[in-house]
Motif scaffolding. Structure first.
Motif, PDB file in Angstrom:
ATOM      1  N   PRO B 120      -2.302  -3.597  -7.387  1.00 31.21           N
ATOM      2  CA  PRO B 120      -1.012  -4.247  -7.114  1.00 31.21           C
ATOM      3  C   PRO B 120      -1.196  -5.700  -6.679  1.00 31.21           C
ATOM      4  O   PRO B 120      -0.364  -6.557  -6.974  1.00 31.21           O
ATOM      5  CB  PRO B 120      -0.419  -3.422  -5.974  1.00 31.21           C
ATOM      6  N   MET B 121      -2.297  -5.972  -5.983  1.00 32.09           N
ATOM      7  CA  MET B 121      -2.518  -7.339  -5.518  1.00 32.09           C
ATOM      8  C   MET B 121      -2.742  -8.276  -6.697  1.00 32.09           C
ATOM      9  O   MET B 121      -2.206  -9.392  -6.741  1.00 32.09           O
ATOM     10  CB  MET B 121      -3.711  -7.405  -4.564  1.00 32.09           C
ATOM     11  N   SER B 203       5.135  -3.586  -3.064  1.00 28.63           N
ATOM     12  CA  SER B 203       4.363  -2.476  -3.637  1.00 28.63           C
ATOM     13  C   SER B 203       2.933  -2.495  -3.136  1.00 28.63           C
ATOM     14  O   SER B 203       2.311  -1.451  -2.971  1.00 28.63           O
ATOM     15  CB  SER B 203       4.335  -2.572  -5.157  1.00 28.63           C
ATOM     16  N   LEU B 204       2.416  -3.697  -2.936  1.00 30.33           N
ATOM     17  CA  LEU B 204       1.057  -3.841  -2.424  1.00 30.33           C
ATOM     18  C   LEU B 204       0.884  -3.014  -1.146  1.00 30.33           C
ATOM     19  O   LEU B 204      -0.157  -2.418  -0.918  1.00 30.33           O
ATOM     20  CB  LEU B 204       0.847  -5.328  -2.160  1.00 30.33           C
ATOM     21  N   PHE B 205       1.961  -2.962  -0.349  1.00 26.42           N
ATOM     22  CA  PHE B 205       1.914  -2.149   0.864  1.00 26.42           C
ATOM     23  C   PHE B 205       2.387  -0.723   0.568  1.00 26.42           C
ATOM     24  O   PHE B 205       1.743   0.246   0.960  1.00 26.42           O
ATOM     25  CB  PHE B 205       2.810  -2.768   1.946  1.00 26.42           C
ATOM     26  N   ILE B 208       0.193   2.242  -0.989  1.00 26.05           N
ATOM     27  CA  ILE B 208      -1.018   2.733  -0.339  1.00 26.05           C
ATOM     28  C   ILE B 208      -0.744   4.044   0.393  1.00 26.05           C
ATOM     29  O   ILE B 208      -0.168   4.064   1.477  1.00 26.05           O
ATOM     30  CB  ILE B 208      -1.570   1.669   0.633  1.00 26.05           C
ATOM     31  N   TRP B 214       3.678   2.666   5.568  1.00 26.15           N
ATOM     32  CA  TRP B 214       4.121   1.822   4.447  1.00 26.15           C
ATOM     33  C   TRP B 214       4.530   2.622   3.234  1.00 26.15           C
ATOM     34  O   TRP B 214       5.358   2.192   2.447  1.00 26.15           O
ATOM     35  CB  TRP B 214       2.984   0.896   3.987  1.00 26.15           C
TER      36      TRP B 214
END
Lengths: 280, 417
Positions: B120-121, B203-205, B208, B214
């Protein structure tokens, strides 16, 4: 140091590191092209297809892992010390830790110790999130490694790992290193790269983790317990609690232990499928 | 008069903050991460929070600009350019913060040459790279006509304009019309792009699964709503400072105030939903995260900063009759803009500051293997320096870009014509 280091050295020099990286790049390019095509074609269902493409290209020869018999662990933490000595990790970095009562409080006054290296999961949460593919699961033996020269130090993998098996190298040193004693000149054998600690140079600023001491593998990717080429923690374990081996070999000690006893793994619910099992 | 006071305060603050940050900048580059306080258990800290804060402001400001350049809402015309410029500056500030956070800043280009499509990053970075290019282009086309006109004058500014328009003297109505067309197309592409890239930050968070605080589908949406609320609020403040907006664009400021009020309420709704569902579900890790936010060592950041400064006072100011007073709307907006940094801190830090494996911080005696995280002085000063740089960038923009206040309303009505 390890008794058979000279011998090990020879094999280390020819560890298939360069080939690894070339293959990895090759795979990435293919994966990239495939994914891009898929992305252009249908956009959303990208990840599973990309993974399928990658999975098709891999055939895992060994599946290295551990079976830790908690009943044999006395909590001496010599695995932590052995790991430090082997990998020359800086302060704040320890590839394995011994956790007390990791399964929660237990009745009675006997603690349950849990030695916890990286689990080298079959479905690692950490490798998936790396923005540059610097950390990946090796296709030949399932060991999850970090390419120090590619890692940008974003620490997303630390965030994603459910087991806190990853550590950031902040650049701090033990006095023996910062005072430039003879110790500072001894490189770490990690990945067979023999790096000494230099300010601002990798692995400083990188994420670091257990490698199952893969620098002790021979050119075939095999370890040899009798010769001392064996992960430092397992080799040193005073209670013989840490059993290391290849789960792909049905006759290996670890496979036999799994068959004989009831193993548990941490956080099964996350689907990571760790390759380190505990016997309670 | 009051505009002059605001501007003096603004420049003074900018320069003081940059000076304060200078030491931290030096220290960060000389000693890498040694004087930061984040740990291997709380691997992201203030700088990541500051990063998602600014990048949220950027996405929010840009989406507000789409009200002008895509949806052609006349009431917001006067803040169109300001919103675009804000989007550029806050994005730069976000990138400064995250570049300091990387262990190997100068390898950031690896993201472009070693892509990992499951990260995602990585997606977030590619998307905001595209977004950055798009916003700069859009701003250029919005300003092009004025730059050409300004280039005819004498002096440093005119020279700069000539360089910016590559010596063009084209003032024709046809070119202006094509500019407007291009701006509209870019802005239209920009809306989904901004939603995707900031949704990507969420989404990056949210993706996970190992972080129950999150993990969930609400998170990317929550990020977008917070971005819009804080970005809209920042635009009110920017308009007050740079456009004399409290007097000249009172109607716009009041309308923005209403918009921000709605977004803030939506944000509160989401947060309450998170809390109620979380507590009811009784999953230990989720509960631990919620308790860390509400009653852990960072409880003050939540109750005073996020709820008090960032939510309750602005809600009151924007909902009560003070909502008709542009100055009160500006105060409420300033409080929201400041308060939302706490929202970001309360996402990043309590989301990480719990043991994933019970007993791990006791297993290993190190300041780097602990869940206790309070940003170090160096981290705070570094972030302060970024705020200073942002303020000065705003000031420079105000000096050299074609003025927002006198020409913009006229200009944008042309767009709509």
């Amino acid at each position: 140091m390890t008794p058979d280091l000279d011998n090990a050295d020879e094999t280390i020099v020819q560890t298939p590191r360069a080939v690894d990286r070339r293959e990895m790049l090759d795979r990435l390019v293919k994966l990239g092209a495939a994914s891009l095509a898929v992305a252009l074609a249908c956009g959303s269902s990208l990840a599973p297809i990309a993974r399928a493409a990658a999975a098709g290209a891999t055939s895992q020869k060994y599946r290295y892992g551990m079976v830790v018999d908690t009943k044999r662990c006395v909590g001496c933490k010599s695995c932590m010390v052995a790991c430090k000595a082997e990998n020359k990790t800086p302060p704040g970095v320890s590839y394995t830790v011994v956790v007390e009562n990791g399964f929660g409080e237990r009745p009675g006054d006997r603690p349950l110790f849990l030695t916890k290296p990286c689990f080298h999961c079959q479905e690692p949460a950490c490798t998936k999130v790396c923005p540059v593919g610097a950390t990946y699961k090796r296709k030949q033996d399932g060991i999850v490694v970090i390419d120090y020269d590619r890692c940008i130090g974003c620490r997303y993998c630390i965030v994603a790992c459910p087991y806190q098996a990853r550590y950031f190298d902040f650049g701090e040193n033990y006095p023996a290193t910062s005072d430039k004693t003879a110790y500072a000149g001894i490189p770490s054998p990690e990945y067979g790269q023999f790096r000494t600690r230099e300010d601002g140079q990798s692995p400083i600023g990188n994420v670091r983790k257990c490698t199952f001491c893969l620098h002790l593998q021979d050119s075939e990717g095999k370890y040899d317990k009798a010769a001392g080429r064996w992960p430092a923690c397992a080799k040193t374990c005073t209670g013989k609690a840490i059993h290391f081996g290849d789960f792909n070999d049905p006759q290996s000690e670890v496979s036999l232990l799994l068959a004989a006893r009831q193993p548990v793994r941490l956080k099964e619910e996350l689907g990571t499928e760790p390759n380190v099992y505990y016997l309670l | 008069m009051s505009e002059k006071v605001l501007k003096t305060a603004f420049w003074t603050a900018g320069i003081i903050l940059i000076l304060a940050g200078a030491w931290a900048w030096y220290d960060r580059w000389a000693n890498s991460d040694q004087h930061t306080n984040y740990t291997s258990l709380v691997p992201w800290g203030l700088w990541v929070a500051v990063y998602i804060y600014f990048i949220g402001l950027s996405a929010g400001a840009f989406l507000v600009s789409s009200l002008v350049y895509v949806f052609q809402i006349k009431r917001f015309e006067s803040i169109g350019r300001l919103a675009l410029f804000t989007a550029v500056v806050t994005l730069l500030m976000a990138l400064l913060s995250i570049s300091a956070d990387l262990g190997h800043t100068f390898r950031a280009w690896h993201v472009l040459v070693y892509p990992n499509f499951t990260s995602p990053m990585a997606w977030m970075i590619w998307l905001y790279t595209a977004y950055f290019i798009l916003v700069v282009l859009e701003l250029w086309f919005v300003l092009r006509h004025d730059l050409v006109v300004g280039a005819k004058a004498q002096g440093a500014r005119a020279t700069l304009y000539r360089i910016l328009v590559f010596g063009s003297k084209d003032e024709s109505e046809a070119t202006d019309a094509s500019d407007r067309q291009i701006v509209r197309i870019l802005a239209t592409i920009g809306v989904p792009l901004a939603i995707m890239f900031h949704g990507g930050v969420g989404s990056l968070f949210g993706a996970i699964s190992s972080r129950p605080g999150w993990h969930g589908g609400l998170f990317p949406i929550l990020f977008l709503v917070s971005a819009l609320a804080s970005g809209g609020a920042l635009l009110v403040v920017a308009s007050a400072v740079f456009q004399d907006g409290l007097r000249k664009h009172r109607e716009t400021v009041l309308a923005l105030g209403t918009l921000v009020l709605g977004l803030l309420l939506l944000d509160v709704l989401f947060q309450v939903s998170e809390a109620l569902v979380g507590f009811y579900g009784n999953e230990p890790d989720k509960i631990e995260n919620l308790k860390l936010i509400y009653s852990g060592p960072y409880w003050g950041v939540f109750w005073f900063w996020q709820i008090g400064v960032g939510t309750l006072i602005p809600l009151a100011l924007l909902a009560l009759p003070s909502r008709k007073d542009a100055r009160m709307v500006a105060v409420a907006s300033a409080l929201i803009a400041v308060g939302f940094l706490a929202v970001r801190l309360n996402i990043v830090i309590p989301g990480l500051a719990s043991e994933q494996v019970k007993g791990i911080s006791a297993a290993f005696n190190s300041d780097r293997v602990t869940t206790d995280y309070v940003p170090s002085a160096m981290e705070w000063l570094f972030s302060a320096g970024i705020v200073g740089i942002g303020l000065v960038l705003f000031g420079i923009g105000e000096w050299f870009l074609p003025k927002h206040h006198d020409s913009s309303s006229e200009e944008v009505s042309n767009v709509n014509a």
